[in-house]
Each structure stands twice: as structure tokens, then as C-alpha cells.
Scaffold this motif. Sequence first.
Motif, PDB file in Angstrom:
ATOM      1  N   ASP A 494      29.462  54.992  39.138  1.00 50.66           N
ATOM      2  CA  ASP A 494      29.182  56.435  39.193  1.00 50.66           C
ATOM      3  C   ASP A 494      29.172  56.933  40.635  1.00 50.66           C
ATOM      4  OD1 ASP A 494      28.974  56.491  36.472  1.00 50.66           O
ATOM      5  OD2 ASP A 494      26.772  56.402  36.424  1.00 50.66           O
ATOM      6  N   ALA A 495      28.621  56.111  41.528  1.00 49.53           N
ATOM      7  CA  ALA A 495      28.458  56.535  42.923  1.00 49.53           C
ATOM      8  C   ALA A 495      29.744  56.427  43.740  1.00 49.53           C
ATOM      9  CB  ALA A 495      27.359  55.700  43.585  1.00 49.53           C
ATOM     10  N   PHE A 496      30.618  55.444  43.414  1.00 55.69           N
ATOM     11  CA  PHE A 496      31.757  55.163  44.309  1.00 55.69           C
ATOM     12  C   PHE A 496      33.146  55.355  43.682  1.00 55.69           C
ATOM     13  CE2 PHE A 496      28.192  52.845  46.157  1.00 55.69           C
ATOM     14  CZ  PHE A 496      28.297  53.199  47.490  1.00 55.69           C
ATOM     15  N   SER A 497      33.237  55.365  42.346  1.00 57.76           N
ATOM     16  CA  SER A 497      34.555  55.567  41.718  1.00 57.76           C
ATOM     17  C   SER A 497      34.854  57.072  41.673  1.00 57.76           C
ATOM     18  CB  SER A 497      34.562  54.999  40.292  1.00 57.76           C
ATOM     19  OG  SER A 497      34.464  53.599  40.341  1.00 57.76           O
ATOM     20  N   PRO A 498      36.140  57.451  41.637  1.00 52.56           N
ATOM     21  CA  PRO A 498      37.333  56.591  41.671  1.00 52.56           C
ATOM     22  C   PRO A 498      37.816  56.275  43.080  1.00 52.56           C
ATOM     23  CG  PRO A 498      37.989  58.851  41.293  1.00 52.56           C
ATOM     24  CD  PRO A 498      36.492  58.874  41.429  1.00 52.56           C
ATOM     25  N   ALA A 499      37.126  56.776  44.109  1.00 53.02           N
ATOM     26  CA  ALA A 499      37.606  56.566  45.485  1.00 53.02           C
ATOM     27  C   ALA A 499      37.675  55.073  45.828  1.00 53.02           C
ATOM     28  CB  ALA A 499      36.681  57.298  46.462  1.00 53.02           C
ATOM     29  N   TYR A 500      36.712  54.298  45.283  1.00 50.59           N
ATOM     30  CA  TYR A 500      36.675  52.866  45.587  1.00 50.59           C
ATOM     31  C   TYR A 500      36.546  52.063  44.301  1.00 50.59           C
ATOM     32  CZ  TYR A 500      35.708  54.952  50.094  1.00 50.59           C
ATOM     33  OH  TYR A 500      35.792  55.720  51.210  1.00 50.59           O
ATOM     34  N   GLN A 501      37.137  50.875  44.291  1.00 50.06           N
ATOM     35  CA  GLN A 501      37.120  50.006  43.116  1.00 50.06           C
ATOM     36  C   GLN A 501      35.875  49.114  43.156  1.00 50.06           C
ATOM     37  OE1 GLN A 501      39.455  50.084  40.485  1.00 50.06           O
ATOM     38  NE2 GLN A 501      39.824  51.996  41.634  1.00 50.06           N
ATOM     39  N   VAL A 502      35.149  49.079  42.025  1.00 52.83           N
ATOM     40  CA  VAL A 502      33.910  48.288  41.930  1.00 52.83           C
ATOM     41  C   VAL A 502      34.126  47.123  40.959  1.00 52.83           C
ATOM     42  CG1 VAL A 502      31.429  48.364  41.435  1.00 52.83           C
ATOM     43  CG2 VAL A 502      32.590  50.411  42.305  1.00 52.83           C
ATOM     44  N   GLY A 503      33.747  45.916  41.360  1.00 55.36           N
ATOM     45  CA  GLY A 503      33.879  44.737  40.496  1.00 55.36           C
ATOM     46  C   GLY A 503      32.521  44.191  40.103  1.00 55.36           C
ATOM     47  N   LEU A 504      32.488  43.369  39.051  1.00 54.94           N
ATOM     48  CA  LEU A 504      31.247  42.750  38.567  1.00 54.94           C
ATOM     49  C   LEU A 504      31.451  41.242  38.444  1.00 54.94           C
ATOM     50  CD1 LEU A 504      28.371  42.922  37.310  1.00 54.94           C
ATOM     51  CD2 LEU A 504      29.460  43.320  35.098  1.00 54.94           C
ATOM     52  N   LEU A 505      30.503  40.480  38.981  1.00 53.87           N
ATOM     53  CA  LEU A 505      30.604  39.020  38.956  1.00 53.87           C
ATOM     54  C   LEU A 505      29.241  38.435  38.590  1.00 53.87           C
ATOM     55  CD1 LEU A 505      32.559  36.628  39.839  1.00 53.87           C
ATOM     56  CD2 LEU A 505      31.421  36.733  42.044  1.00 53.87           C
ATOM     57  N   HIS A 506      29.211  37.574  37.581  1.00 47.88           N
ATOM     58  CA  HIS A 506      27.938  36.910  37.246  1.00 47.88           C
ATOM     59  C   HIS A 506      28.178  35.552  36.624  1.00 47.88           C
ATOM     60  CE1 HIS A 506      28.489  37.871  32.997  1.00 47.88           C
ATOM     61  NE2 HIS A 506      28.644  39.149  33.309  1.00 47.88           N
ATOM     62  N   GLY A 507      27.115  34.770  36.505  1.00 50.11           N
ATOM     63  CA  GLY A 507      27.200  33.373  36.095  1.00 50.11           C
ATOM     64  C   GLY A 507      27.658  33.123  34.674  1.00 50.11           C
ATOM     65  N   LYS A 508      27.579  34.129  33.797  1.00 53.23           N
ATOM     66  CA  LYS A 508      27.974  33.908  32.401  1.00 53.23           C
ATOM     67  C   LYS A 508      29.485  34.040  32.191  1.00 53.23           C
ATOM     68  CE  LYS A 508      23.651  34.860  30.022  1.00 53.23           C
ATOM     69  NZ  LYS A 508      22.957  35.666  29.006  1.00 53.23           N
ATOM     70  N   MET A 509      30.198  34.464  33.238  1.00 55.64           N
ATOM     71  CA  MET A 509      31.659  34.575  33.131  1.00 55.64           C
ATOM     72  C   MET A 509      32.294  33.178  33.190  1.00 55.64           C
ATOM     73  SD  MET A 509      32.431  37.710  35.734  1.00 55.64           S
ATOM     74  CE  MET A 509      32.203  39.421  35.252  1.00 55.64           C
ATOM     75  N   LYS A 510      33.498  33.062  32.648  1.00 58.31           N
ATOM     76  CA  LYS A 510      34.232  31.803  32.740  1.00 58.31           C
ATOM     77  C   LYS A 510      34.704  31.624  34.182  1.00 58.31           C
ATOM     78  CE  LYS A 510      35.693  31.804  27.941  1.00 58.31           C
ATOM     79  NZ  LYS A 510      36.784  32.051  26.994  1.00 58.31           N
ATOM     80  N   ASN A 511      34.892  30.363  34.581  1.00 60.37           N
ATOM     81  CA  ASN A 511      35.277  30.074  35.968  1.00 60.37           C
ATOM     82  C   ASN A 511      36.543  30.803  36.391  1.00 60.37           C
ATOM     83  OD1 ASN A 511      33.115  28.476  36.543  1.00 60.37           O
ATOM     84  ND2 ASN A 511      34.113  26.563  35.978  1.00 60.37           N
ATOM     85  N   GLN A 512      37.510  30.836  35.487  1.00 57.85           N
ATOM     86  CA  GLN A 512      38.783  31.481  35.824  1.00 57.85           C
ATOM     87  C   GLN A 512      38.576  32.976  36.090  1.00 57.85           C
ATOM     88  OE1 GLN A 512      41.888  30.819  32.926  1.00 57.85           O
ATOM     89  NE2 GLN A 512      43.344  32.131  33.998  1.00 57.85           N
ATOM     90  N   GLU A 513      37.731  33.587  35.261  1.00 55.67           N
ATOM     91  CA  GLU A 513      37.442  35.015  35.413  1.00 55.67           C
ATOM     92  C   GLU A 513      36.735  35.276  36.743  1.00 55.67           C
ATOM     93  OE1 GLU A 513      35.400  38.569  32.684  1.00 55.67           O
ATOM     94  OE2 GLU A 513      35.135  36.473  32.128  1.00 55.67           O
ATOM     95  N   LYS A 514      35.769  34.397  37.081  1.00 59.60           N
ATOM     96  CA  LYS A 514      35.058  34.531  38.362  1.00 59.60           C
ATOM     97  C   LYS A 514      36.035  34.438  39.530  1.00 59.60           C
ATOM     98  CE  LYS A 514      30.953  32.044  36.951  1.00 59.60           C
ATOM     99  NZ  LYS A 514      30.253  30.795  37.180  1.00 59.60           N
ATOM    100  N   ASP A 515      36.901  33.431  39.462  1.00 62.92           N
ATOM    101  CA  ASP A 515      37.860  33.216  40.556  1.00 62.92           C
ATOM    102  C   ASP A 515      38.790  34.410  40.733  1.00 62.92           C
ATOM    103  OD1 ASP A 515      36.711  30.799  40.960  1.00 62.92           O
ATOM    104  OD2 ASP A 515      38.319  29.596  40.103  1.00 62.92           O
ATOM    105  N   GLU A 516      39.213  34.989  39.612  1.00 61.95           N
ATOM    106  CA  GLU A 516      40.126  36.141  39.680  1.00 61.95           C
ATOM    107  C   GLU A 516      39.436  37.328  40.368  1.00 61.95           C
ATOM    108  OE1 GLU A 516      41.365  36.886  35.680  1.00 61.95           O
ATOM    109  OE2 GLU A 516      42.666  35.113  35.601  1.00 61.95           O
ATOM    110  N   ILE A 517      38.176  37.594  39.979  1.00 62.85           N
ATOM    111  CA  ILE A 517      37.434  38.719  40.575  1.00 62.85           C
ATOM    112  C   ILE A 517      37.204  38.462  42.066  1.00 62.85           C
ATOM    113  CG2 ILE A 517      35.185  39.900  40.613  1.00 62.85           C
ATOM    114  CD1 ILE A 517      35.194  39.468  37.506  1.00 62.85           C
ATOM    115  N   MET A 518      36.822  37.219  42.399  1.00 63.41           N
ATOM    116  CA  MET A 518      36.578  36.889  43.808  1.00 63.41           C
ATOM    117  C   MET A 518      37.855  37.028  44.624  1.00 63.41           C
ATOM    118  SD  MET A 518      33.751  36.236  45.234  1.00 63.41           S
ATOM    119  CE  MET A 518      34.042  36.995  46.819  1.00 63.41           C
ATOM    120  N   GLN A 519      38.971  36.607  44.034  1.00 61.20           N
ATOM    121  CA  GLN A 519      40.260  36.712  44.729  1.00 61.20           C
ATOM    122  C   GLN A 519      40.617  38.177  44.972  1.00 61.20           C
ATOM    123  OE1 GLN A 519      41.529  33.780  45.737  1.00 61.20           O
ATOM    124  NE2 GLN A 519      42.964  34.963  46.975  1.00 61.20           N
ATOM    125  N   ARG A 520      40.356  39.023  43.991  1.00 61.68           N
ATOM    126  CA  ARG A 520      40.639  40.463  44.142  1.00 61.68           C
ATOM    127  C   ARG A 520      39.777  41.067  45.241  1.00 61.68           C
ATOM    128  NH1 ARG A 520      39.951  43.704  38.914  1.00 61.68           N
ATOM    129  NH2 ARG A 520      40.898  45.343  40.192  1.00 61.68           N
TER     130      ARG A 520
END
Length: 679
Positions: A494-520
Amino acid sequence: MKKLTDPLYTLSGVGPKRAEVFGELGIDTVKDLLTYYPFRYEDIQEKEIEDIQDQEKVTLKGTVVSEAVLNRFGYKKSRLNFRIMQGHAVINVSFFNQPYLKDKVVLSEDIAVYGKWDAKRKSLNGMKILGAKNDGEEFAPIYHVNKRVRQSSLVQLIRTGFEEYGCLVEENLPQELLEKYRLMDRPTAMFAMHFPKNPEESHQAKRRVVFEEFLFFQLKIQGLKRQEKAEKNGIAIQYDVQRLKGFTKKLPFELTQAQKKVTNEICRDLMSPQHMQRLLQGDVGSGKTVVAAIALYAVMTAGFQGALMVPTEILAQQHMESLQLLFDPLEVQTALLTGSTKAKERREILEQLASGEIDVVIGTHALIQEDVVFKRLGLVITDEQHRFGVNQRRILREKGQHPDVLFMTATPIPRTLAITAFGEMDVSIIDEMPAGRIPIETRWIRPPQLDTVLEWMQKELARGHQAYVICPLIEESEALDVKNATEIFEHMQDAFSPAYQVGLLHGKMKNQEKDEIMQRFKENELQLLVSTTVIEVGVNVPNATIMLIMDADRFGLAQLHQLRGRVGRGSEASYCILVANPKNEMGIERMKIMTETNNGFILSEKDLELRGSGEVFGVRQSGLPEFVVGDIITDFNVLEVAREEASTIWKKKQWWVLPDYQGLAEEIQPEDGKHQYFD
């Protein structure tokens, strides 16, 4: 013939069934019972109201001036209320869930009640009725018990144990140590731990038992270290000194004095035929990876292979990238092996490791799979070693013929504590930051100031920078009033979109999903990353300059410092904003300390003082030793003395055969009877 190792059921009044109940507490023998020491003592001497602090546990004596009223509510819940008069003061007394005490409260009679004082309500939350004469009890030991064993039953059995077996307790410390440190003798100390006459006797008994416990521990770990060095079972890695000098000269930066010092310590160990077991500590950003690279290069020049094991795939990838920048690909063959490595590539890597074509392999726990075979493994480096179990580390070590071992950690453990906790290892510390690092500026704000900070963050993002937002929990919890990651993610969108892209990362995600978000995030496709503490270790994004930590008072200092270390990795000024509304003095103190220093070792010392070792490290995960009575923080001076005395004892030729040292030798002897220290 009686022995202290006799089973518990040999005591009067203890049958097999009762012995089984006490066995649940770890009390199986008479010795277990006599050394089942209290974890604290309660001073139950009487006090006057004007001398009591709020929430202090005290004994108040007075006359009962109201009938005891019992109110029942809920299932098996009750509250017993009555009033006592002390002088001219009337005090309300409440007991929860102890309805049987009603008969002990008699109108107009004197009574002594032990409980917790509530200064605001001028009332006592009762814990125990002592009777009018206080039963002669002034200093009560409190034990860890369970639902099947009551305090009173345990105390009575300990008395029986001393009556029937106390005469068998013998001294186990040399007379010279008893005299040097004015220590209580062992039989007296053991009895006084349970039944002290006064606080001073309790103090002296504990002092004796703590020293004894620490001395046994230090004798064991120094014995293991001595044995390790005596066996000469390591590999003498005769690396090419000139090639190594050439490699360090080509590095794109000058090593700090601290890096040079620890590198020399490690290289000396590599050359030695004795097996290296070294702990390398360095604060976040101090340059441990470069030291690891130098050690791996040295091993390669001698024709050996090196392995670097890290806890996460993101960190493995990052180390791979760092080492590839430092190593000439024509000179050092490197490979990355993780759970995500494709089957065909994995087969090729395994073949090349077995044939010796690969010099250095970086990987996760995938390195300890059974089919991973090395031709000539000379050095094993484990990064963030406290995140791996002892068995995982051992399996990797056993992949070669006693390869040298280097443990690395960015979790700052005070040197003195590291020497104790990892006593079988040598300790190296990088206590200096590379030149040009701009210190991270840390600020503490209250939640109402958050909007102002978000406005400032907009300006930082507009300058092309990135930001982390950290929160303690993923989902809402009734137990903790904390913001959850999902909710904060939506708030940040709400505070930063659409000017900036916001990602979400947490421990319940699969490793591949975490890696993809971190890479982005690393590639700046995401400008703001909302995350739980999964990013705590090792992630390197030089463009990130802001670390915003929500509910910062929920974290320990060491963890806050680790999180803060994710920024300040580039050439721009970086900031760590702590959002917290601490409810007590300890929380306020921790926030203040964070804003005052960037030194992880100072912070770890403070964290240990404030919270204790178990909470900071998670004792079981970190490998910190657990003691029955001693506390490695509050009793640290005793620990240091014990370490020095153990060192002195080991310098005595065959000390274990000397008459005055027989008790010590028996105490540290393994249960299987093997003289593992005394060869």
C-alpha cells in the motif's frame, strides 16, 4: 557392600514403581539423588511491609482478621481470599488453586504466609502457608520436579539418601586446591546444597560444587585436545608457499592485520602433522570468506581437495560467486553441489570429485550424502557451524583421512566463552573491519513514528537503493502482539506500490521459491523485501541500504546484529531502524545498546549478561556445554580459574597416578573404563 552407584530402590521406602517415577527426573541411583541439586533457593525470612520491593517474594507474618473465602470458577480453578493485619496495616492475601489451605486459615490466629508482593494493590499472592512459627525454615531449596513428584517428597527422599549413604561421600579434589581456594569439603558441600543453615553456607556450598563441575569439564576437554595433538593423526599439508604468496598479492584489496594473523595461524596448522580443529570467528563483513579462500588455495597447491559446507543454497551460491572472482578458473577447479543440482550435472561432479579433477567444492548438506566421495580431501570448512548438527559435521570430516577442519561463524561469541564452549578447538578471531567500510547508523523509534520513517524510505528508494523489512512471525499469534509478515507485506505494498516492487520471503516457502525471490531482490527486480529472519545469515546485496526491523525488542542482540549486517555491504551509507515499544527495562536497555555500538563481540557480551547463554545461542544447537549448577556467564570467573587449574594439572607428569589426584582421575574417567586421556 553399599555404593553410591546403587539403584534408587535400595533406599528405605522406595520400591520399583516409585524408583521408576523418580527415574523420569533422571534420578536412577543414590548418587543421582544426592547430586540432584536445587536450581534456586527462596529466602523465606519474615519482613515488614515498608522493607519490601514490588514483586519481591517474601514472608509476611500477621493476625488473620477475616474469614477465608473460597471462590470456585472454571474447571478445577479456585481462589482463596483472606486478610491479615501486620501492625496497623491490613493486607489482602490470595491463593490460586489451593482450596485445601482454607482449613489452615483460622480467624484471630497468627499466620506466616510466603508469596509475591503486589505493591499497587497492597496484597500478597500467596505461594505457601508456613504457620505462625515459620516452622524454623528460613532458606528453602527449590527443585525441578514433575506432576508425579512433589517437592516435599523429593526433599524427604534426599534426607533418607544422606542418612543411609552420606558416609560414603568422599573428597575428590586435591588438598592443595581445597586450601588454595578455601573450598568446603565435598561431603559438607553436598549436604549444604540441599539443607543450608543460612545463605552464606548455601553460597559456599555452591561455590565448591561449581568449581568442581567446571574443573571436571576443563580436564576432559583439555585431555581430548592433548590426545588429539599427541596422536599426530592429521595430514601435514606441504603447500607451495611461493604460489600462496602470489595468490594473496593478486587479491583486489589489502588484507587487514587481523586477516593476516588468522591466515598465518591456519597455515601453520595445515603444515603441522597434527589434526587442525580451529574455530574462526569474525563479525559480519569482517572478511572470513577471503581467509577461507586462502586456506582452500593453499590446500590445492599441495594436491589436496577442499570442501566448504554452508547451511543454505543461497549462501552456497554466494560463496561460489565470491570464490570464482578470487580463483583463476584455469588454476582452481571449483564446483557447486546442492539439493537443486540437476541429476546429470551431479553425476559429473561426483565423478570429478572421486577422480580428483575438482579442487574445491562448495555445497549444502548435499556434500554429506553417501555417494559423495573425494580422492584426497585435505580441508573441510564449515560456515555458520552452529547451524549444522555435530553428526553432520562429523560425516563430512570422515569423507577423508583425518582432514583438517576449520569452523567459521559470524555469530559473535565472546572469546573467553568460545574457548570454554569449543574447548577442543583453537580459536582465531578477526576483530577488525576492512578499510573503507562505512559504519551502519542504527536508530530506535516507537511505532507511532513509523509513518515518518516510511516517507524517508521513499526518498532512499528514489535514489536507487533497496530495503529490507523484517518481522518476527509469519502469521498472527494470539500469544504475541507482533506484526506478521503477510500483514506487513500488504502494508508495504500500500505504501510503496506501484512505484516500487515489494517481495515477501519466509521460512514456510519451498527452497526454490525462496531462492527465486532472493535472486530477484539481488538483481533489483524487487526494491523492498519483507522477510522473516530467513535472511539472517550471509545474504549479500550491496545495493540494500535500509534494514527496518519491526518489533525489534522480540529479538536478541546477537540476532539483531546479524540482521543489521545484511546492509552496509556496499559503498553507500546504510541504516538500521529498530521499531519497538519495549515493556520493561531490559528491552529498553537492549534497544539503547544497539544504537551505541556496531561491534558484535561487545553486543554478544551484553546479550549474555542480559539473557543468558541458553536464550542467545539455543544451547542444544550451538554446542555450548550445559552444567548442572554452574552458569558460564554469572560464574565465569570460576570457569577461568578452573581452566587455568586444569591446564596446570595436565602439565604434571602422569598426574592421574598421584595419590592426591585419584579422585579427579576417577571423576573424568569414561563410563566404559577406557583410559582415553591417560595414555
